[in-house]
Scaffold this motif. Structure first.
Motif, PDB file in Angstrom:
ATOM      1  N   GLU A   1      10.450  -7.119   7.458  1.00 45.63           N
ATOM      2  CA  GLU A   1      10.491  -8.392   6.475  1.00 45.63           C
ATOM      3  C   GLU A   1       9.347  -9.167   6.679  1.00 45.63           C
ATOM      4  N   SER A   2       8.751  -9.375   5.422  1.00 41.34           N
ATOM      5  CA  SER A   2       7.417 -10.308   5.266  1.00 41.34           C
ATOM      6  C   SER A   2       6.163  -9.590   5.839  1.00 41.34           C
ATOM      7  N   CYS A   3       6.341  -8.195   5.947  1.00 44.11           N
ATOM      8  CA  CYS A   3       5.100  -7.621   6.209  1.00 44.11           C
ATOM      9  C   CYS A   3       4.745  -6.384   5.020  1.00 44.11           C
ATOM     10  N   ASP A   4       3.446  -6.376   4.570  1.00 46.58           N
ATOM     11  CA  ASP A   4       3.292  -5.529   3.344  1.00 46.58           C
ATOM     12  C   ASP A   4       3.647  -4.187   3.646  1.00 46.58           C
ATOM     13  N   VAL A   5       4.035  -3.460   2.751  1.00 47.23           N
ATOM     14  CA  VAL A   5       4.400  -2.089   2.670  1.00 47.23           C
ATOM     15  C   VAL A   5       3.312  -1.555   1.454  1.00 47.23           C
ATOM     16  N   ILE A   6       2.403  -0.571   2.029  1.00 46.09           N
ATOM     17  CA  ILE A   6       1.450  -0.273   1.260  1.00 46.09           C
ATOM     18  C   ILE A   6       1.422   1.337   1.156  1.00 46.09           C
ATOM     19  N   PRO A   7       1.180   1.993  -0.223  1.00 50.29           N
ATOM     20  CA  PRO A   7       1.208   3.214  -0.427  1.00 50.29           C
ATOM     21  C   PRO A   7      -0.163   3.495  -0.318  1.00 50.29           C
ATOM     22  N   PHE A   8      -0.271   4.947  -0.272  1.00 46.99           N
ATOM     23  CA  PHE A   8      -1.491   5.680  -0.262  1.00 46.99           C
ATOM     24  C   PHE A   8      -1.338   6.915  -1.366  1.00 46.99           C
ATOM     25  N   VAL A   9      -2.079   6.873  -2.442  1.00 46.33           N
ATOM     26  CA  VAL A   9      -1.918   7.814  -3.518  1.00 46.33           C
ATOM     27  C   VAL A   9      -2.786   8.593  -3.635  1.00 46.33           C
ATOM     28  N   VAL A  10      -3.142   9.901  -3.918  1.00 47.80           N
ATOM     29  CA  VAL A  10      -4.366  10.839  -4.076  1.00 47.80           C
ATOM     30  C   VAL A  10      -4.039  11.410  -5.730  1.00 47.80           C
ATOM     31  N   LEU A  11      -5.057  11.446  -6.246  1.00 48.15           N
ATOM     32  CA  LEU A  11      -4.776  11.793  -7.640  1.00 48.15           C
ATOM     33  C   LEU A  11      -6.037  12.921  -7.846  1.00 48.15           C
ATOM     34  N   ARG A  12      -5.807  13.962  -8.795  1.00 46.63           N
ATOM     35  CA  ARG A  12      -6.796  14.809  -9.374  1.00 46.63           C
ATOM     36  C   ARG A  12      -6.973  14.447 -10.665  1.00 46.63           C
ATOM     37  N   THR A  13      -8.414  14.051 -11.079  1.00 43.31           N
ATOM     38  CA  THR A  13      -8.710  13.796 -12.453  1.00 43.31           C
ATOM     39  C   THR A  13      -8.708  15.104 -13.246  1.00 43.31           C
ATOM     40  N   PRO A  14      -8.587  15.028 -14.749  1.00 50.18           N
ATOM     41  CA  PRO A  14      -8.847  16.333 -15.434  1.00 50.18           C
ATOM     42  C   PRO A  14     -10.164  17.082 -15.163  1.00 50.18           C
ATOM     43  N   ASP A  15     -11.225  16.247 -14.564  1.00 51.49           N
ATOM     44  CA  ASP A  15     -12.546  16.867 -14.370  1.00 51.49           C
ATOM     45  C   ASP A  15     -12.296  17.563 -13.064  1.00 51.49           C
ATOM     46  N   GLY A  16     -11.092  17.848 -12.156  1.00 57.44           N
ATOM     47  CA  GLY A  16     -10.968  18.169 -10.851  1.00 57.44           C
ATOM     48  C   GLY A  16     -11.486  17.067  -9.743  1.00 57.44           C
ATOM     49  N   ASP A  17     -11.715  15.959 -10.019  1.00 56.81           N
ATOM     50  CA  ASP A  17     -12.398  15.089  -9.020  1.00 56.81           C
ATOM     51  C   ASP A  17     -10.899  14.665  -8.192  1.00 56.81           C
ATOM     52  N   ILE A  18     -11.165  14.976  -6.799  1.00 61.96           N
ATOM     53  CA  ILE A  18      -9.712  14.155  -6.055  1.00 61.96           C
ATOM     54  C   ILE A  18     -10.082  13.226  -5.171  1.00 61.96           C
ATOM     55  N   LYS A  19      -9.465  12.188  -5.451  1.00 64.12           N
ATOM     56  CA  LYS A  19     -10.022  10.856  -4.796  1.00 64.12           C
ATOM     57  C   LYS A  19      -8.537  10.035  -4.656  1.00 64.12           C
ATOM     58  N   SER A  20      -8.488   8.917  -3.867  1.00 66.74           N
ATOM     59  CA  SER A  20      -7.501   8.003  -3.769  1.00 66.74           C
ATOM     60  C   SER A  20      -7.375   7.366  -5.134  1.00 66.74           C
ATOM     61  N   ALA A  21      -6.186   6.836  -5.631  1.00 67.73           N
ATOM     62  CA  ALA A  21      -5.946   6.054  -6.721  1.00 67.73           C
ATOM     63  C   ALA A  21      -6.556   5.118  -7.246  1.00 67.73           C
TER      64      ALA A  21
END
Length: 573
Positions: free
Chosen positions: A32-52
């Motif tokens: 309660e009252s503490c942030d929940v933070i997601p971490f998402v990794v994407l691959r772009t159409p160019d093949g670049d892989i980075k955090s969202a």
């Protein structure tokens, strides 16, 4: 336990982004009252892989991620008294009386027929208590046992543990989902307590022809949201010599200084503190709990150690500014651990309605070592000595002016190197620290009062303590100097420093309390001031009484150190 990530069943589409990874930072148990933070990794159409967030910035929003938070409200909650978690299993045993007698199960009331629980621990605890309560009622309802054997049998039944098998457990608890948020971060409220959360993510791709492609959902489920634990017990500020608790009082001409090593996130690993629940070790929880604790002490000057640069900028400085503080930060002189800002240092804060800042000086022990020993290229011993001394530790020296009596005070804050096997490095740093204080006093006035807060990583029987408290070091300590590093320092000073807690006759019994070490490492030193009050040291029961970790940090105390605080009266000119 939290459910695993649910990935889309459809394969990646050529020319489209793809979510490769979704997880929750720090912990999958929200508080309660503490942030929940997601971490998402994407691959772009160019093949670049980075955090969202990196890809969204890089593509200027052409590729982004949508977030949808849901509160999962199950049909059944845990049947154990005072447990607020949702049920994850159903116990199908039915009649306790027949089980206790060794007979077959027979129908009981509805509460006994369909009890739901969040964990096997709650199941065993609740049903064992039911069994004992029912046997106790039966014992009171019948005549007393006629023989000693019958009495022993009855007592044994009252102690009988619960036994059950896999066939006694069913898993079926359908849930209703309620939408609660659309931003990346989500902060659980009281309404969420006891319920799991579900995060659903999907990419949004704005293509060159202005068409918008929306990807399939990727979902992750948390454990049930925990209620925010209570803060640490309130500590008394004891007046000297009366012993009266004056924590809620403010006295003219007096100020309070606090020193606290808060345990930086970069050092709070689950390997080092494997006894601390991951949600209690998570920085999203600890940062709020530490601020909650510090605010309750109502200090005027804060000497904080192990403050991360990124946390100082994003959280600590803004939060303390809202409470009326101005702050100065000095980072250690070494490489950051990972991303920019992942380096700790010393932060010194003061109330702007009590003091104004006259001067701020930073002290880098490595820089002074290089100046005294040279670049280390001439001789192997010089090179090794410089390497041994270069630990990145720092200090801050502030001249503050009291608004009440127009009097200056020197406030110093430092964090000395930790390794107990390198007493020469500690002595070197402390000697340099004290010499800089003497130089500052010679410039601003030798009668300027001094207050020092810091983590000296040295016990009261150490050479460092002797140097500070007596102004000299015994000759035998010079032998602990493998590269002759101490030849470049004085190992003496003319300050008249007193440790605040020695007014009680002894130093604090501990300021650091982990499973590996319990001892005193932190101090408040002073000269030219009158000590008027000390904050009491918490008892072991206060530290550990409601927590089963047996050490710090835990659910109520968010550092492996404790805070020290003293009140002083400034002398008039």
């Amino acid at each position: 336990m939290a459910s695993p990530v649910t990935m889309p069943t459809s394969p990646p589409v050529d020319g489209m982004p793809h979510i490769l990874r979704l997880e929750l930072l720090f912990s999958r148990t929200p508080v309660e009252s503490c942030d929940v933070i997601p971490f998402v990794v994407l691959r772009t159409p160019d093949g670049d892989i980075k955090s969202a967030d990196t890809i969204e910035t890089k593509t200027r929003g052409t590729i982004s991620v949508q977030y949808r938070w849901l509160r999962s409200i199950p049909r059944f909650m845990c049947g154990r008294i005072n447990c607020k978690n949702s049920a994850t299993l159903q116990f199908t045993k039915v009649d306790l009386d027949d089980r206790a007698a060794g007979g077959a199960a027979s129908p009981g009331d509805e509460n006994d027929l369909r009890p739901f629980y969040c964990s096997q621990e709650c199941l065993v605890h609740d049903w064992t208590e039911r069994l004992r309560a029912r046997l106790a009622r039966r014992a009171r309802a019948v005549t007393l046992p006629k023989t000693a054997d019958e009495a022993d049998q009855l007592r044994e039944r009252l102690r009988m543990p619960l036994e059950w098998g896999e066939e006694d457990v069913a898993l079926d608890n359908p849930a209703e989902s309620v939408e609660v948020g659309w931003l990346r971060k989500y902060t659980p409220s009281k309404t969420d307590i006891g319920f799991p959360l579900e995060l659903s993510c999907r990419y949004v791709f704005r293509q060159a022809d202005n068409k918008v492609a929306i990807g399939p959902n990727v979902a992750i489920r948390t454990a049930a949201v925990r209620e925010l634990p209570p803060p640490p017990p309130m500590r008394r500020l004891l007046a000297i010599p009366s012993g009266e608790d004056i924590m809620t009082q403010r006295r003219n001409g007096c100020f309070r200084i606090l020193t606290y090593n808060v345990l930086a996130e970069i050092y709070a690993s689950s390997q080092e503190y494997d006894y601390t629940p991951d949600w209690a070790l998570a920085w999203t929880y600890r940062q709020n709990n530490l601020l909650r604790e510090i605010e309750r002490y109502n200090a005027d000057v804060l000497c904080l150690q192990e403050i991360q640069e990124d946390h100082f900028q994003s959280h600590l400085f803004p939060a303390l500014a809202r409470l009326g503080f101005e702050g100065i930060f000095k980072s250690k002189t070494r490489e950051a651990m990972g991303r920019k800002g992942k380096i700790d240092g010393c932060a010194t804060f003061f109330r702007t309605d009590k003091f104004t800042l006259v001067e701020n000086r930073s002290l880098e022990y490595d820089t002074i070592a290089r100046a005294r020993l040279g670049d280390g290229q001439q001789q192997t011993q010089q090179r090794e000595a410089l390497k041994r001394l270069s630990r990145g530790n720092v200090a801050s020296l502030l001249i503050l002016r009291s608004r009440e009596i127009d009097r200056d005070i020197l406030v110093a804050n430092t964090h000395i190197f930790w390794d107990p096997e390198k007493a020469d490095v500690k002595l070197y740093q402390v000697d340099v620290f004290l010499e800089e204080i003497e130089k500052t006093l010679a410039r601003v006035g030798v009668d300027t009062p001094v207050a020092i807060g810091g983590d000296f990583n040295s016990e009261p029987d150490s050479a460092v303590y002797d140097l500070i408290s007596t102004g000299a070091v015994s000759p035998e300590y010079r032998a602990e100097d493998p590269y002759g590093t101490l030849s470049s320092v004085r190992l003496m000073h003319k300050l008249k420093l007193v440790s605040a807690f020695t007014v009680t006759g002894l130093e604090a019994p501990f300021t650091n309390f982990t499973r590996k070490y319990v001892g005193t490492l932190d101090y408040i030193w002073y000269q030219g001031l009158r000590l008027t009050a000390l904050m009491e040291i918490p008892s072991e029961h206060d530290l550990l009484g409601i927590d089963d970790t047996g050490a710090l940090p835990n659910s109520r105390w968010s550092s492996d150190h404790i805070a020290l605080m003293a009140e002083f009266q400034l002398p008039s000119r």
